[in-house]
Design a protein around this motif. Structure first.
Motif, PDB file in Angstrom:
ATOM      1  N   THR A   1       0.068  -1.528  -4.806  1.00  0.00           N
ATOM      2  CA  THR A   1       1.278  -0.880  -5.314  1.00  0.00           C
ATOM      3  C   THR A   1       1.031  -0.016  -6.546  1.00  0.00           C
ATOM      4  O   THR A   1       1.930   0.675  -7.006  1.00  0.00           O
ATOM      5  N   THR A   2      -0.157  -0.033  -7.084  1.00  0.00           N
ATOM      6  CA  THR A   2      -0.478   0.751  -8.277  1.00  0.00           C
ATOM      7  C   THR A   2      -1.208   2.017  -7.853  1.00  0.00           C
ATOM      8  O   THR A   2      -2.305   1.957  -7.294  1.00  0.00           O
ATOM      9  N   LEU A   3      -0.625   3.176  -8.122  1.00  0.00           N
ATOM     10  CA  LEU A   3      -1.200   4.446  -7.700  1.00  0.00           C
ATOM     11  C   LEU A   3      -2.495   4.742  -8.449  1.00  0.00           C
ATOM     12  O   LEU A   3      -2.517   4.764  -9.683  1.00  0.00           O
ATOM     13  N   ASN A   4      -3.572   4.931  -7.691  1.00  0.00           N
ATOM     14  CA  ASN A   4      -4.862   5.362  -8.253  1.00  0.00           C
ATOM     15  C   ASN A   4      -5.353   4.476  -9.386  1.00  0.00           C
ATOM     16  O   ASN A   4      -5.926   4.958 -10.363  1.00  0.00           O
ATOM     17  N   ARG A   5      -5.168   3.187  -9.237  1.00  0.00           N
ATOM     18  CA  ARG A   5      -5.595   2.272 -10.291  1.00  0.00           C
ATOM     19  C   ARG A   5      -5.772   0.866  -9.718  1.00  0.00           C
ATOM     20  O   ARG A   5      -5.012   0.417  -8.893  1.00  0.00           O
ATOM     21  N   GLN A   6      -6.799   0.170 -10.224  1.00  0.00           N
ATOM     22  CA  GLN A   6      -6.992  -1.248  -9.967  1.00  0.00           C
ATOM     23  C   GLN A   6      -7.431  -1.871 -11.271  1.00  0.00           C
ATOM     24  O   GLN A   6      -8.527  -1.597 -11.755  1.00  0.00           O
ATOM     25  N   GLY A   7      -6.550  -2.646 -11.877  1.00  0.00           N
ATOM     26  CA  GLY A   7      -6.868  -3.244 -13.170  1.00  0.00           C
ATOM     27  C   GLY A   7      -7.119  -2.158 -14.195  1.00  0.00           C
ATOM     28  O   GLY A   7      -6.307  -1.255 -14.380  1.00  0.00           O
TER      29      GLY A   7
END
Length: 100
Positions: free
Chosen positions: A85-91
């Motif tokens: 659910t986070t656009l263009n981001r992981q952590g």
């Protein structure tokens, strides 16, 4: 289907090392191979991808024995370590290569 009833699954992901480490330890997973897909550069390097020059996203291919670990179990693990659910981001990792 792969050899001896094994199955293969391609997962969008971020941070190769985190996902690889988790799935390497999951019983029934035979192999974990990270790479890139969906971009415009043939055989991109990590550095090119990190600079967002290739258009690729990070992915991981798993080969697993469905008699030991189910597709559902793999997805449960995946969604604990990956937030789609986070656009263009992981952590703390940010960039288009981290898209789901």
């Amino acid at each position: 289907m792969t050899d001896a009833g094994r199955k293969s699954l391609l997962l969008p992901e971020a941070v190769f090392w985190c996902l690889e480490a988790v799935f390497d330890d999951l019983k029934g997973v035979d192999s974990v191979e990270s790479g890139y897909m969906g971009g415009r550069t043939a055989n991109p390097s990590y550095e090119e991808s990190a600079r967002e020059e290739t258009g690729h996203a990070e992915v991981t291919q798993l080969t697993f024995d469905p008699k030991q670990v189910s597709f559902r179990e793999i997805l449960k693990v995946f969604f604990v370590i990956h937030d789609p659910t986070t656009l263009n981001r992981q952590g703390n990792d940010v960039g288009t290569q981290y898209r789901s």
